[in-house]
Write an enzyme that holds these catalytic residues in place. Structure first.
Site, PDB file in Angstrom:
ATOM      1  N   LYS A  22      -0.211  -1.758   7.818  1.00 40.61           N
ATOM      2  CA  LYS A  22       0.771  -2.750   8.305  1.00 40.61           C
ATOM      3  C   LYS A  22       0.889  -2.685   9.824  1.00 40.61           C
ATOM      4  O   LYS A  22       0.825  -3.710  10.508  1.00 40.61           O
ATOM      5  CB  LYS A  22       2.136  -2.447   7.670  1.00 40.61           C
ATOM      6  N   ASN A  23       1.061  -1.486  10.361  1.00 43.16           N
ATOM      7  CA  ASN A  23       1.349  -1.368  11.794  1.00 43.16           C
ATOM      8  C   ASN A  23       0.130  -1.628  12.677  1.00 43.16           C
ATOM      9  O   ASN A  23       0.263  -1.760  13.894  1.00 43.16           O
ATOM     10  CB  ASN A  23       1.969   0.005  12.099  1.00 43.16           C
ATOM     11  N   CYS A 124      18.223  -1.052  14.871  1.00 38.57           N
ATOM     12  CA  CYS A 124      18.042  -1.159  13.433  1.00 38.57           C
ATOM     13  C   CYS A 124      18.432   0.168  12.810  1.00 38.57           C
ATOM     14  O   CYS A 124      18.914   1.052  13.512  1.00 38.57           O
ATOM     15  CB  CYS A 124      16.624  -1.568  13.075  1.00 38.57           C
ATOM     16  N   ARG A 129      16.243   1.313  19.400  1.00 39.15           N
ATOM     17  CA  ARG A 129      14.973   0.602  19.576  1.00 39.15           C
ATOM     18  C   ARG A 129      14.942  -0.367  20.760  1.00 39.15           C
ATOM     19  O   ARG A 129      14.759  -1.582  20.608  1.00 39.15           O
ATOM     20  CB  ARG A 129      14.577  -0.101  18.277  1.00 39.15           C
ATOM     21  N   ASP A 314       6.849   8.440  10.734  1.00 41.27           N
ATOM     22  CA  ASP A 314       6.835   7.565   9.556  1.00 41.27           C
ATOM     23  C   ASP A 314       6.506   8.310   8.263  1.00 41.27           C
ATOM     24  O   ASP A 314       6.485   7.704   7.194  1.00 41.27           O
ATOM     25  CB  ASP A 314       5.855   6.395   9.766  1.00 41.27           C
ATOM     26  N   ARG A 407       8.017  -4.504   2.321  1.00 46.04           N
ATOM     27  CA  ARG A 407       7.593  -4.710   3.712  1.00 46.04           C
ATOM     28  C   ARG A 407       6.366  -3.871   4.039  1.00 46.04           C
ATOM     29  O   ARG A 407       5.596  -4.218   4.939  1.00 46.04           O
ATOM     30  CB  ARG A 407       8.713  -4.308   4.693  1.00 46.04           C
TER      31      ARG A 407
HETATM   32  C1  EPZ Z   1       6.108   1.723  15.947  1.00 41.74           C
HETATM   33  O1  EPZ Z   1       7.403   1.246  16.344  1.00 41.74           O
HETATM   34  C2  EPZ Z   1       6.053   1.562  14.446  1.00 41.74           C
HETATM   35  N1  EPZ Z   1       6.253   0.154  14.128  1.00 41.74           N
HETATM   36  C3  EPZ Z   1       7.127   2.418  13.778  1.00 41.74           C
HETATM   37  O2  EPZ Z   1       6.930   2.342  12.369  1.00 41.74           O
HETATM   38  C4  EPZ Z   1       6.936   3.892  14.208  1.00 41.74           C
HETATM   39  O3  EPZ Z   1       7.995   4.661  13.692  1.00 41.74           O
HETATM   40  C5  EPZ Z   1       6.919   3.988  15.742  1.00 41.74           C
HETATM   41  O4  EPZ Z   1       5.913   3.091  16.289  1.00 41.74           O
HETATM   42  C6  EPZ Z   1       6.609   5.401  16.234  1.00 41.74           C
HETATM   43  O5  EPZ Z   1       5.393   5.819  15.710  1.00 41.74           O
HETATM   44  C7  EPZ Z   1       5.239  -0.700  14.225  1.00 41.74           C
HETATM   45  O6  EPZ Z   1       4.129  -0.341  14.581  1.00 41.74           O
HETATM   46  C8  EPZ Z   1       5.516  -2.123  13.865  1.00 41.74           C
HETATM   47  P1  EPZ Z   1       7.761   2.951  19.862  1.00 41.74           P
HETATM   48  P2  EPZ Z   1       7.689   0.931  17.874  1.00 41.74           P
HETATM   49  O7  EPZ Z   1       7.882   1.838  20.836  1.00 41.74           O
HETATM   50  O8  EPZ Z   1       6.457   0.443  18.510  1.00 41.74           O
HETATM   51  C9  EPZ Z   1      11.327   4.494  22.632  1.00 41.74           C
HETATM   52  C10 EPZ Z   1       7.530   1.990  10.113  1.00 41.74           C
HETATM   53  O9  EPZ Z   1       8.243   2.631   9.299  1.00 41.74           O
HETATM   54  N2  EPZ Z   1      11.159   3.238  23.366  1.00 41.74           N
HETATM   55  O10 EPZ Z   1       6.511   3.760  19.832  1.00 41.74           O
HETATM   56  O11 EPZ Z   1       8.903   0.074  17.908  1.00 41.74           O
HETATM   57  C11 EPZ Z   1      11.891   4.266  21.231  1.00 41.74           C
HETATM   58  O12 EPZ Z   1      13.293   4.135  21.242  1.00 41.74           O
HETATM   59  C12 EPZ Z   1       7.977   1.769  11.545  1.00 41.74           C
HETATM   60  O13 EPZ Z   1       6.451   1.466   9.797  1.00 41.74           O
HETATM   61  C13 EPZ Z   1      11.877   3.031  24.531  1.00 41.74           C
HETATM   62  O14 EPZ Z   1      12.672   3.872  24.957  1.00 41.74           O
HETATM   63  O15 EPZ Z   1       8.055   2.379  18.395  1.00 41.74           O
HETATM   64  C14 EPZ Z   1      11.389   5.499  20.517  1.00 41.74           C
HETATM   65  O16 EPZ Z   1      12.239   6.578  20.761  1.00 41.74           O
HETATM   66  C15 EPZ Z   1       9.344   2.242  11.800  1.00 41.74           C
HETATM   67  N3  EPZ Z   1      11.700   1.843  25.203  1.00 41.74           N
HETATM   68  C16 EPZ Z   1      10.028   5.786  21.166  1.00 41.74           C
HETATM   69  O17 EPZ Z   1      10.068   5.093  22.429  1.00 41.74           O
HETATM   70  C17 EPZ Z   1      10.807   0.891  24.763  1.00 41.74           C
HETATM   71  O18 EPZ Z   1      10.670  -0.134  25.442  1.00 41.74           O
HETATM   72  C18 EPZ Z   1       8.814   5.303  20.397  1.00 41.74           C
HETATM   73  O19 EPZ Z   1       8.996   3.927  20.046  1.00 41.74           O
HETATM   74  C19 EPZ Z   1      10.079   1.125  23.605  1.00 41.74           C
HETATM   75  C20 EPZ Z   1      10.271   2.311  22.905  1.00 41.74           C
END
Ligand code: EPZ
Length: 430
Positions: A22-23, A124, A129, A314, A407
């Site tokens: 998915k991701n 969420c 996020r 995850d 999902r």
């Molecule tokens: C991706 O989310 C995945 N989603 C998530 O999977 C997964 O948990 C996550 O990466 C971490 O591996 C998808 O790929 C659609 P990040 P993403 O930006 O991209 C911080 C699932 O269950 N951050 O890597 O949204 C954030 O708060 C889902 O399939 C900022 O501070 O995650 C977090 O602490 C849930 N500012 C860390 O970085 C930003 O602009 C990593 O988030 C962006 C992120």
């Protein structure tokens, strides 16, 4: 709303085909916005997140055709996307509310059409996020960004320009968005502290196949030399490492033996090592992983979630389900999301012994048996953790809010039934 009913206690034995990730599929779909020529994606999982994203892209004017094909022995969807008549440069609230990953349209729209509007995704269940890294990086590339009426309004009337951006966190989403934006920017972009997840390598492979010039794949420094146009390409979605890890735990928690076909062990090194330390037999080939929990004593083990190649957040909830019935104690530390222990109270209702310390650590003390209960989770992976607990528990478990599972887990009941689980979906009108 549908429910899943599980009668626990069956050891699961057999083969499970792993679907496309998915991701990985979500950013690949949005990359199709970067070209007026067709982009074909094979091995796309049949999941509600993909359906949502497809409907957003259709709203924007994307043409989508769909077929089914055998891919590595597994029947999956192939989609062809053609963005030769995009009429709306906006991702409205109703789409983004249902699917956060709608933010992947931002980079491609801005790069190709010089304007994009995105309803600002809120927090969420698993945390706040923010998307500050996406937005500040686009600003560094010359975009002006305003927040108006809950929308990010981004403009780059003279096109995006290459820039040197340094992420303060190795964000998966920001890496994908900025990679896509930079392919059509003027000049060279360098991303430092980029995420290195296999899903990003999949995106880089598609973009390069479309004519982009990206180097540094699998490293934290990516260099993108902008080009004028991208062209047609075809790519297969990588197998879902999180789905594979989730079913590996289904074998472990039921003391069965499951062969995960098409799973890529190299993408799951930390989780597989943890399973071995917990007492499971793990055998890998280049196309499969076999998890054998028959006659094994499962022991507690500590995990610390981290950016790839660290232990994936995850899979944290699913491992916690396994730890609830392991011998001894396990310490779980969640370093990525600030609120990812929502499954704990539900596991405790099934008889687990878990104490949360602060918001990042939990101690799990193994119990002899879980007992079935009606449960519900607030996110996808937590929901799967409850399915796992239900498979191991005595008696009946009803998992509510099945839309979370839909999902991210293709054909969940079918796959688990085929290896011997007593599981069924109870259809209910809303
Ligand atoms: C991706 O989310 C995945 N989603 C998530 O999977 C997964 O948990 C996550 O990466 C971490 O591996 C998808 O790929 C659609 P990040 P993403 O930006 O991209 C911080 C699932 O269950 N951050 O890597 O949204 C954030 O708060 C889902 O399939 C900022 O501070 O995650 C977090 O602490 C849930 N500012 C860390 O970085 C930003 O602009 C990593 O988030 C962006 C992120």
């Amino acid at each position: 709303m549908d429910k899943i009913k599980i009668i626990g206690g069956n050891a699961l034995n057999g083969k499970i085909y792993i679907s496309g990730a998915k991701n990985a599929a979500l950013p690949l779909v949005c990359a199709a916005l970067l070209s007026e020529e067709p982009v074909t994606l094979q091995n796309v999982p049949a999941l509600s997140d993909i359906t949502f994203l497809n409907s957003l892209l259709q709203y924007m004017g994307m043409k989508i055709s769909e077929s089914e094909e055998l891919h590595d022995g597994y029947r999956s969807k192939t989609y062809t996307y053609q963005a030769d008549n995009i009429t709306a440069l906006v991702a409205p609230y109703d789409f983004v509310r249902k699917m956060r990953a709608s933010y992947y349209v931002l980079g491609p729209l801005l790069a190709r059409f010089k304007h994009a509007e995105l309803s600002l995704p809120g927090g969420c269940a698993i945390g706040a996020r923010p998307i500050d890294i996406h937005l500040t990086s686009l600003e560094q590339m010359g975009a002006t960004i305003e927040i108006k009426n809950g929308y990010v309004v981004a403009d780059a009337p003279n096109g995006l320009k290459g820039a040197h951006v340094i992420f303060h966190k190795a964000s998966v989403g920001a890496t994908c968005n900025i990679l896509m934006a930079a392919t059509l920017a003027e000049g060279t972009t360098r991303i430092e502290n980029a995420a290195k997840e296999p899903e990003i390598a999949n995106l880089i492979d598609l973009l390069n196949a479309m004519g982009a010039k990206i180097t540094g794949r699998d490293t934290s420094i990516l260099t993108i030399e902008g080009v004028k146009k991208l062209h047609k390409a075809t790519i297969a979605v990588v197998p879902d490492r999180i789905e594979a890890g989730s079913y590996a735990i289904a074998a472990a928690i039921t003391k069965g033996r499951i062969e995960l076909i098409n799973a890529q062990a190299e993408h799951l090194q930390q989780p597989l090592r943890t399973l071995e330390k917990m007492g499971l037999d793990v055998e890998t080939t280049d196309k499969s992983i076999i998890i054998d929990g028959r006659n094994k004593t499962i022991c507690g083990e500590d995990i610390y979630t981290d950016y790839y190649p660290g232990f994936p957040t995850d899979l944290q909830a699913q491992f916690m389900a396994l730890m609830t019935v392991a011998e001894g104690a396990s310490l779980v530390t969640e370093s990525i999301w600030e609120n990812r222990f929502m499954h704990v109270p539900e596991l405790c209702r099934m008889g687990a012994n878990i104490n949360i310390h602060g918001h990042a650590s939990a101690i799990v003390r193994g119990v002899k048996k879980l007992s079935g209960a009606p449960v519900m989770a607030t996110d996808l992976r937590a929901s799967f953790a409850l399915v796992l607990a239900g498979l191991a528990a005595e008696g009946e478990t009803i998992v509510n809010r099945v839309y979370h599972l839909d999902r991210g887990y293709e054909k969940l009941e079918e796959k688990l039934k085929a290896v011997g689980a007593n599981i069924e979906r109870i259809k209910e009108e809303d």
